[in-house]
Write a protein that holds these residues in place. Structure first.
Motif, PDB file in Angstrom:
ATOM      1  N   GLY B 241       0.813  -1.224   0.000  1.00 38.14           N
ATOM      2  CA  GLY B 241       0.000   0.000   0.000  1.00 38.14           C
ATOM      3  C   GLY B 241       0.839   1.263   0.000  1.00 38.14           C
ATOM      4  N   ALA B 242       2.144   1.146  -0.276  1.00 38.81           N
ATOM      5  CA  ALA B 242       3.043   2.293  -0.178  1.00 38.81           C
ATOM      6  C   ALA B 242       2.564   3.437  -1.058  1.00 38.81           C
ATOM      7  CB  ALA B 242       4.459   1.876  -0.573  1.00 38.81           C
ATOM      8  N   TYR B 243       2.730   4.650  -0.559  1.00 32.97           N
ATOM      9  CA  TYR B 243       2.269   5.804  -1.317  1.00 32.97           C
ATOM     10  C   TYR B 243       3.392   6.824  -1.526  1.00 32.97           C
ATOM     11  CZ  TYR B 243      -0.020  10.185  -2.329  1.00 32.97           C
ATOM     12  OH  TYR B 243      -0.354  11.380  -2.907  1.00 32.97           O
ATOM     13  N   VAL B 244       4.020   7.229  -0.426  1.00 33.71           N
ATOM     14  CA  VAL B 244       5.009   8.306  -0.498  1.00 33.71           C
ATOM     15  C   VAL B 244       6.224   7.890  -1.338  1.00 33.71           C
ATOM     16  CG1 VAL B 244       6.654   9.651   0.859  1.00 33.71           C
ATOM     17  CG2 VAL B 244       4.312   9.326   1.683  1.00 33.71           C
ATOM     18  N   THR B 245       6.760   6.685  -1.058  1.00 34.29           N
ATOM     19  CA  THR B 245       7.999   6.267  -1.725  1.00 34.29           C
ATOM     20  C   THR B 245       7.837   6.166  -3.248  1.00 34.29           C
ATOM     21  OG1 THR B 245       8.459   5.066   0.289  1.00 34.29           O
ATOM     22  CG2 THR B 245       9.902   4.637  -1.571  1.00 34.29           C
ATOM     23  N   PRO B 246       6.823   5.450  -3.745  1.00 36.27           N
ATOM     24  CA  PRO B 246       6.672   5.400  -5.212  1.00 36.27           C
ATOM     25  C   PRO B 246       6.368   6.771  -5.798  1.00 36.27           C
ATOM     26  CG  PRO B 246       4.908   4.165  -4.115  1.00 36.27           C
ATOM     27  CD  PRO B 246       5.897   4.521  -3.072  1.00 36.27           C
ATOM     28  N   ARG B 247       5.722   7.614  -5.027  1.00 30.34           N
ATOM     29  CA  ARG B 247       5.377   8.945  -5.535  1.00 30.34           C
ATOM     30  C   ARG B 247       6.636   9.787  -5.715  1.00 30.34           C
ATOM     31  NH1 ARG B 247       0.950  12.617  -5.137  1.00 30.34           N
ATOM     32  NH2 ARG B 247       1.615  14.358  -6.414  1.00 30.34           N
ATOM     33  N   LYS B 253       5.052   7.740 -13.730  1.00 26.68           N
ATOM     34  CA  LYS B 253       4.890   6.551 -14.563  1.00 26.68           C
ATOM     35  C   LYS B 253       4.857   5.265 -13.753  1.00 26.68           C
ATOM     36  CE  LYS B 253       8.313   7.138 -17.073  1.00 26.68           C
ATOM     37  NZ  LYS B 253       9.461   7.169 -17.933  1.00 26.68           N
ATOM     38  N   ASN B 254       5.651   5.227 -12.660  1.00 21.95           N
ATOM     39  CA  ASN B 254       5.816   3.977 -11.918  1.00 21.95           C
ATOM     40  C   ASN B 254       4.895   3.923 -10.704  1.00 21.95           C
ATOM     41  OD1 ASN B 254       8.160   2.758 -13.433  1.00 21.95           O
ATOM     42  ND2 ASN B 254       8.876   4.826 -12.968  1.00 21.95           N
ATOM     43  N   MET B 255       3.618   4.070 -10.988  1.00 19.83           N
ATOM     44  CA  MET B 255       2.621   4.082  -9.925  1.00 19.83           C
ATOM     45  C   MET B 255       2.489   2.724  -9.254  1.00 19.83           C
ATOM     46  SD  MET B 255      -0.957   5.839 -10.704  1.00 19.83           S
ATOM     47  CE  MET B 255      -0.630   6.903 -12.099  1.00 19.83           C
ATOM     48  N   MET B 256       2.158   2.779  -7.962  1.00 23.52           N
ATOM     49  CA  MET B 256       1.753   1.548  -7.267  1.00 23.52           C
ATOM     50  C   MET B 256       0.302   1.726  -6.846  1.00 23.52           C
ATOM     51  SD  MET B 256       5.198   0.505  -5.169  1.00 23.52           S
ATOM     52  CE  MET B 256       4.425  -0.806  -4.229  1.00 23.52           C
ATOM     53  N   ILE B 257      -0.291   0.669  -6.276  1.00 22.39           N
ATOM     54  CA  ILE B 257      -1.730   0.710  -5.977  1.00 22.39           C
ATOM     55  C   ILE B 257      -2.095   1.940  -5.150  1.00 22.39           C
ATOM     56  CG2 ILE B 257      -3.656  -0.495  -4.898  1.00 22.39           C
ATOM     57  CD1 ILE B 257      -2.276  -3.105  -5.436  1.00 22.39           C
ATOM     58  N   GLY B 258      -1.233   2.250  -4.154  1.00 13.61           N
ATOM     59  CA  GLY B 258      -1.522   3.389  -3.282  1.00 13.61           C
ATOM     60  C   GLY B 258      -1.687   4.669  -4.066  1.00 13.61           C
ATOM     61  N   ASN B 259      -0.777   4.898  -5.032  1.00 10.37           N
ATOM     62  CA  ASN B 259      -0.862   6.105  -5.835  1.00 10.37           C
ATOM     63  C   ASN B 259      -2.074   6.083  -6.756  1.00 10.37           C
ATOM     64  OD1 ASN B 259       2.176   4.937  -5.847  1.00 10.37           O
ATOM     65  ND2 ASN B 259       2.055   7.080  -5.188  1.00 10.37           N
ATOM     66  N   PHE B 260      -2.382   4.901  -7.236  1.00 14.85           N
ATOM     67  CA  PHE B 260      -3.521   4.734  -8.138  1.00 14.85           C
ATOM     68  C   PHE B 260      -4.824   5.063  -7.402  1.00 14.85           C
ATOM     69  CE2 PHE B 260      -6.183   1.708 -10.822  1.00 14.85           C
ATOM     70  CZ  PHE B 260      -6.229   2.591 -11.890  1.00 14.85           C
ATOM     71  N   GLU B 262      -5.098   6.997  -4.761  1.00 21.86           N
ATOM     72  CA  GLU B 262      -5.089   8.447  -4.508  1.00 21.86           C
ATOM     73  C   GLU B 262      -5.564   9.198  -5.755  1.00 21.86           C
ATOM     74  OE1 GLU B 262      -3.249  12.482  -4.392  1.00 21.86           O
ATOM     75  OE2 GLU B 262      -2.819  10.869  -5.803  1.00 21.86           O
ATOM     76  N   LEU B 263      -5.127   8.685  -6.904  1.00 24.38           N
ATOM     77  CA  LEU B 263      -5.492   9.313  -8.172  1.00 24.38           C
ATOM     78  C   LEU B 263      -7.009   9.345  -8.359  1.00 24.38           C
ATOM     79  CD1 LEU B 263      -4.077  10.413 -10.777  1.00 24.38           C
ATOM     80  CD2 LEU B 263      -4.460   8.144 -11.774  1.00 24.38           C
ATOM     81  N   ARG B 269     -11.367  11.789 -10.054  1.00 21.54           N
ATOM     82  CA  ARG B 269     -12.722  12.017  -9.521  1.00 21.54           C
ATOM     83  C   ARG B 269     -13.614  10.794  -9.688  1.00 21.54           C
ATOM     84  NH1 ARG B 269     -13.608  17.182 -12.663  1.00 21.54           N
ATOM     85  NH2 ARG B 269     -11.893  18.469 -11.976  1.00 21.54           N
ATOM     86  N   ASN B 270     -13.064   9.647  -9.335  1.00 27.55           N
ATOM     87  CA  ASN B 270     -13.865   8.422  -9.402  1.00 27.55           C
ATOM     88  C   ASN B 270     -13.805   7.727  -8.048  1.00 27.55           C
ATOM     89  OD1 ASN B 270     -15.188   6.100 -10.085  1.00 27.55           O
ATOM     90  ND2 ASN B 270     -14.044   5.754 -11.990  1.00 27.55           N
ATOM     91  N   TRP B 271     -14.549   8.289  -7.093  1.00 29.05           N
ATOM     92  CA  TRP B 271     -14.495   7.754  -5.727  1.00 29.05           C
ATOM     93  C   TRP B 271     -14.899   6.286  -5.644  1.00 29.05           C
ATOM     94  CZ3 TRP B 271     -15.986  11.762  -1.404  1.00 29.05           C
ATOM     95  CH2 TRP B 271     -15.178  12.899  -1.560  1.00 29.05           C
ATOM     96  N   PRO B 272     -15.960   5.856  -6.322  1.00 31.78           N
ATOM     97  CA  PRO B 272     -16.324   4.428  -6.228  1.00 31.78           C
ATOM     98  C   PRO B 272     -15.193   3.516  -6.681  1.00 31.78           C
ATOM     99  CG  PRO B 272     -18.131   5.658  -7.145  1.00 31.78           C
ATOM    100  CD  PRO B 272     -16.975   6.607  -7.068  1.00 31.78           C
ATOM    101  N   LEU B 273     -14.492   3.882  -7.762  1.00 29.07           N
ATOM    102  CA  LEU B 273     -13.374   3.038  -8.202  1.00 29.07           C
ATOM    103  C   LEU B 273     -12.270   3.032  -7.139  1.00 29.07           C
ATOM    104  CD1 LEU B 273     -11.872   1.324 -10.251  1.00 29.07           C
ATOM    105  CD2 LEU B 273     -11.095   3.418 -11.386  1.00 29.07           C
ATOM    106  N   GLY B 274     -11.974   4.214  -6.576  1.00 25.03           N
ATOM    107  CA  GLY B 274     -10.961   4.296  -5.505  1.00 25.03           C
ATOM    108  C   GLY B 274     -11.349   3.428  -4.329  1.00 25.03           C
ATOM    109  N   ALA B 275     -12.642   3.501  -3.964  1.00 24.89           N
ATOM    110  CA  ALA B 275     -13.116   2.708  -2.821  1.00 24.89           C
ATOM    111  C   ALA B 275     -13.013   1.224  -3.134  1.00 24.89           C
ATOM    112  CB  ALA B 275     -14.561   3.083  -2.493  1.00 24.89           C
TER     113      ALA B 275
END
Lengths: 354, 304
Positions: B241-247, B253-260, B262-263, B269-275
């Motif tokens: 679930g890392a966010y800061v380090t990949p960011r 380009k090298n997103m991980m799930i955490g960044n995805f 957040e996106l 602006r797709n809260w249901p997909l984020g959830a």
């Protein structure tokens, strides 16, 4: 001179711990030959170097100087896993993640023996130490005595040339210890493997060993059969460490020794002061007016069950302990202050070196 | 009579125990279960135009995890970009766990074999990185590995390389950062396990003809396994679930799930997909843990 072949030999082994001026010599120039198939005991107080000598043979330590030989071959520089000797550790050091059977199989597996042979050997070992029903238990589920047997079986399974036992019975209670002493002796006779046994318990050493090396302060004081060590101690340390003993002092004129407690005995010793030892069971208490008896007064009587110890105050003020069978019930002890006579055979006196 | 009184005392004890734990239970209920329920609920709603959600049952959040809608003809097809993000997350997390174990095990062994008086000092040194904010530490790593950073400057200066190594904004950069950040989480449980390890078993192993490697594989590793499992979980779960380090180190380009995730709550602006993604991450982590713990306990008892 025909000698039985030597299993293990230490040649001028020295082991020092620490560096320079603060170095402590745990072993100081120790040489000893252990014969094939014998039950050999290293006996001594803690810190005498007996465990260090055992660890040199096992390969956990390398000597500072000197050599260790196994079957005549120099193994001084071989690591423990290359030496055909196994150890029964004081703490047992059983593998907690393995079952009893897996513990016993460990050494065989590491040697790369075939599976079928391992299975057979493990079954034979389990039978030898009478633990067949426990084969699939974890070692933590066993009692102390059972763990001890597993440790024995594990060390015996690879059929080592020499089995090293580092105070293996010290963690057991008295009754179990007596049982295991007999058990160990039986295992040694059945397997015919050379046992090198380390203990600080002189009784254990006397009852189990073929030969004993008494050690003190990094030196071997005397090597011999239990009877020899007990009846003919080489020096004061051995005499006092093995069993109970009375020390006597006297003066030698080269032909005979004049004892400070009174009598003169024909023992050849270099002129000058000498010290001698006599076991309490050799001291006989007789009537005060017995001809030839030395005068003494009863100081105290200590009751031990089968035996009673009489503390006798001699003419020169020294105390001599006499051990005698406890009198049958009804007859009283000798009262304190009673005047008695003391005799002993001259041959029971043992002249001590240094 | 006596047993009746005992029962009464027992139930009184139980009642007071519950009473005492009430504050904690309330906090847990609102702080843990509450948000989780909100996330679950939002994952089944329709995305609003400016973020937020429209209260309208919709499965598009969940479908969107694996599929995306073509903007032109409105058909759904497999979302390769999403899959590559999932794969990268799992791959980097596993690698991070492996690297921290490879580096952490000798470290933990070293600390556990120091004299007892020195161990506290070494453990203290291990925890020093925790004193600084994660973001600052990650930016520091950036300073070291970027093209004009410390590493490249030194390597060029001593002549090992002539052009700078391009590490920053690659998976390697993320891996270096995560291994650095999560290393203490591996070392501490490993140390606790090794500290309990009875060193006399090493001699028993050598005595029974095991080589050093065999002692490691057959004696040490099986016995310290609880520490290995604990350390791996502590590293793998936050890595996934890392966010800061990949960011900071991976760039856009090298997103991980955490960044995805957040996106989705931010620019997309797709809260249901984020959830739905958050829930998926939770489920994946729990499933991974179950499989891992089960596999490792079974392995430890091959005969029982």
């Amino acid at each position: 001179m025909s000698e039985s072949p030597i299993a293990v030999e230490a040649r001028n082994a020295v082991k020092a711990f620490g560096q320079g001026a603060t170095a402590v010599k745990a072993l100081d120039d120790v040489s000893v030959k252990i014969k094939k198939g014998e039950f050999f005991t290293l006996l001594g107080p803690s810190g005498c170097g007996k465990t260090t000598l055992l660890r040199l043979i096992a390969g956990f330590e390398t000597p500072t100087s000197g050599q260790i030989l196994l079957d005549g071959a120099d193994i001084t520089q071989l690591p423990p896993n290359k030496r055909p000797v196994n150890t029964v550790f004081q703490s047992y050091a059983l593998f907690p993640h393995l079952t009893v059977a897996q513990n016993i199989a460990f050494g065989l597996e590491m040697q790369g023996r075939p599976k079928a042979e391992i299975k057979k050997t493990v079954a034979r070992m389990l039978a030898l130490v009478k633990l067949e029903p426990m084969a699939d238990r974890k070692t933590s589920q066993l009692s102390g005595g059972q763990q001890q047997r597993v440790a024995l079986a594990r060390a015996l399974a690879p059929a080592p040339k020499v089995l090293l036992l580092d105070e293996p019975l010290s963690a057991l209670d008295l009754k179990l210890r007596k049982e295991m002493q007999i058990e160990l002796k039986r295992l040694q006779m059945e397997t015919g493997i050379t046992f090198v046994f380390v203990t600080h318990d002189q009784e254990e050493a006397l009852t189990m060993s073929d030969r004993i090396a008494v050690m003190s302060a990094g030196h071997i004081q005397q090597v011999g059969a239990p009877r020899e060590i007990y009846t003919r101690p080489a020096n004061r340390f051995v005499a006092s460490f093995i069993g109970e003993t009375n020390f006597l002092t006297g003066k030698s004129d080269g032909e005979a020794v004049q004892l400070d407690i009174g009598s003169k005995i024909a023992i050849k010793a270099p002129p000058g002061p000498v010290s001698l030892a006599i076991r309490p069971e050799q001291v006989r208490v007789v009537a005060a007016n017995d001809p030839g008896a030395l005068p003494a007064t009863v100081g105290a009587t200590v009751y031990f069950g089968t035996d009673t110890h009489l503390h006798l105050v001699m003419k020169d003020g020294s105390t001599l302990v006499a051990r005698m069978q406890s009198p049958a019930s009804g007859s009283g002890d000798l009262a304190k202050g009673t005047n008695v006579g003391v005799t002993f055979p001259d041959s029971a006196l043992q002249l001590l070196g240094d | 009579m006596a047993s009746n009184a005992e029962e009464k005392a027992e139930s009184a004890r139980t009642r007071s125990a519950w009473l005492l734990s009430t504050p904690a239970l309330i906090v847990l209920l609102f702080a843990a279960s509450g948000p989780l329920l909100i996330v679950v609920t939002y994952s089944f709603l329709t995305p609003g135009q400016y973020g937020n959600v429209v209260w309208n049952f919709d499965l598009s959040g969940w479908v969107g995890i694996l599929f995306s809608k073509d903007i032109f003809d409105g058909t759904w097809h497999l979302a390769d970009a999403h899959l590559s993000i999932f794969w990268r997350s799992v791959k980097l997390s596993l690698l991070t766990t492996a690297i921290t174990f490879a580096v952490g095990f000798p470290t933990a062994w070293f600390i556990a074999t120091r004299p007892p008086t020195q161990r506290a000092l070494w453990l203290f040194l291990i925890t020093i990185p925790f004193w600084t904010n994660l973001l600052i530490r990650t930016i520091a790593i950036n300073e070291v590995i970027r093209n004009e950073g410390l590493l490249n400057t030194v390597l060029i200066w001593i002549g090992v390389i002539s052009t700078p190594l391009h590490i920053i904004y690659t998976d390697t950069a993320v891996l270096i950062g995560m291994a650095y950040v999560y290393l203490p989480l591996m070392v501490l449980p490993l140390y606790a396990a090794i500290d309990r390890f009875d060193m006399r078993l090493l001699e028993a192993g050598y005595d029974l003809y095991a080589s050093r490697i065999q002692v490691l594989r057959r004696v040490i590793l099986p016995i310290v396994k609880p520490g290995i499992i604990a350390g791996s979980i502590l590293v793998f779960v936050p890595s996934l679930g890392a966010y800061v380090t990949p960011r900071v180190l991976g760039g856009g380009k090298n997103m991980m799930i955490g960044n995805f995730i957040e996106l989705q709550f931010g620019q997309a602006r797709n809260w249901p997909l984020g959830a739905a993604l958050s829930m998926t991450l939770l489920i994946v982590v729990m499933a991974a843990l179950l499989v891992y713990v089960k596999a490792s306990t079974r392995e430890g008892n091959p005969h029982g």
